[in-house]
Design an enzyme around this catalytic site. Structure first.
Site, PDB file in Angstrom:
ATOM      1  N   GLU A  62       0.854  -1.193   0.000  1.00 25.64           N
ATOM      2  CA  GLU A  62       0.000   0.000   0.000  1.00 25.64           C
ATOM      3  C   GLU A  62       0.885   1.237   0.000  1.00 25.64           C
ATOM      4  O   GLU A  62       1.656   1.443   0.939  1.00 25.64           O
ATOM      5  CB  GLU A  62      -0.910   0.008   1.225  1.00 25.64           C
ATOM      6  CG  GLU A  62      -1.747   1.273   1.372  1.00 25.64           C
ATOM      7  CD  GLU A  62      -2.452   1.360   2.709  1.00 25.64           C
ATOM      8  OE1 GLU A  62      -2.676   2.499   3.184  1.00 25.64           O
ATOM      9  OE2 GLU A  62      -2.780   0.300   3.286  1.00 25.64           O
ATOM     10  N   ARG A  90       0.503  10.365   0.928  1.00 23.78           N
ATOM     11  CA  ARG A  90       0.960  11.396   1.858  1.00 23.78           C
ATOM     12  C   ARG A  90       2.129  12.196   1.297  1.00 23.78           C
ATOM     13  O   ARG A  90       2.614  13.119   1.949  1.00 23.78           O
ATOM     14  CB  ARG A  90       1.365  10.750   3.192  1.00 23.78           C
ATOM     15  CG  ARG A  90       0.219  10.051   3.897  1.00 23.78           C
ATOM     16  CD  ARG A  90       0.663   9.437   5.202  1.00 23.78           C
ATOM     17  NE  ARG A  90      -0.414   8.686   5.835  1.00 23.78           N
ATOM     18  CZ  ARG A  90      -0.298   8.043   6.994  1.00 23.78           C
ATOM     19  NH1 ARG A  90       0.867   8.051   7.623  1.00 23.78           N
ATOM     20  NH2 ARG A  90      -1.323   7.381   7.498  1.00 23.78           N
ATOM     21  N   LYS A 124     -10.893  -1.619   7.306  1.00 24.45           N
ATOM     22  CA  LYS A 124      -9.642  -1.399   8.031  1.00 24.45           C
ATOM     23  C   LYS A 124      -9.966  -0.851   9.409  1.00 24.45           C
ATOM     24  O   LYS A 124     -10.613   0.194   9.524  1.00 24.45           O
ATOM     25  CB  LYS A 124      -8.755  -0.413   7.268  1.00 24.45           C
ATOM     26  CG  LYS A 124      -7.461  -0.071   8.014  1.00 24.45           C
ATOM     27  CD  LYS A 124      -6.538   0.816   7.199  1.00 24.45           C
ATOM     28  CE  LYS A 124      -6.970   2.258   7.209  1.00 24.45           C
ATOM     29  NZ  LYS A 124      -5.895   3.156   6.687  1.00 24.45           N
TER      30      LYS A 124
END
Length: 205
Positions: free
Chosen positions: A35, A39, A122
């Site tokens: 993943e 950011r 999640k």
């Protein structure tokens, strides 16, 4: 593949040039799913680079808008992970026919995910929310729902999560922390990944 590995490295790449050696280091450590979080400005370029590897399934994390869904899917991302629940993100992922895993922290958010037709969420931030006891409490009313706890998960505590039948996999940054990436210590990334994979396989026995 996520269900097979049960380990999801979560990475933030400040430099897209790190993507190639990082992909090699993670694959050498035994994982096949990654993943890449949005950011950093290098994220989309890193996703494009990593998707060139046939032994890695690349996803995008920290996706918070429908526009970002289009960007990451166009870059080659095979799945999308959100820090929270966003109906706009989920609808766009479903329209683009890409797997989406929204972040949840409450029963209400879980019910929203179920109403959207999702079966995997999640738990984030897992340890800060209460860790395994919190996961057990949330999982109990929702049989069949699978969780990917992320946030504070490490090699030291991942087996506790993976031993729970509601846990599909665990995610985290500990296998490829920022300091190792910046220093180019790819062998250390492989070592951390190998240790995590070994520990995860112990939970399957």
């Amino acid at each position: 593949m996520l269900a097979a590995d049960r380990i999801l490295p979560v990475v933030a790449l400040d430099n897209a040039d790190w993507a190639t050696p990082l992909g090699a280091a993670l694959a050498a450590g035994g994982v096949h799913t990654i993943e890449v979080t949005l950011r950093t400005r290098a994220a989309l370029a890193a996703i494009r680079t990593l998707t060139d590897r046939t032994d890695l399934i690349v996803g995008a994390g920290t996706v918070t808008s429908a526009e970002q869904v289009d960007h990451v899917v166009d870059a080659g991302a095979r799945f999308v992970v959100c820090p929270g629940f966003s109906s706009g993100v989920i609808r766009r992922c479903q329209r683009r026919e890409v797997t989406v895993i929204p972040g949840v922290a409450t029963p209400t958010e879980i019910q929203m995910a179920l109403d959207a037709g999702l079966s995997v969420v999640k738990l984030f931030p897992a340890e800060q929310l209460g860790g395994l006891p919190m996961l057990k409490a949330l999982a109990a009313p929702f049989p069949g729902l699978r969780f990917v706890p992320t946030g504070g998960v490490t090699t030291a505590n991942l087996r506790g999560y993976l031993d729970h039948p509601a846990v599909l996999a665990v995610g985290g940054t500990w296998m490829a922390p920022a300091a190792l990436l910046a220093a180019g210590r790819w062998d250390d990334v492989t070592s951390l990944t190998t240790a995590a994979v070994t520990e995860s396989r112990e939970s399957d026995r």
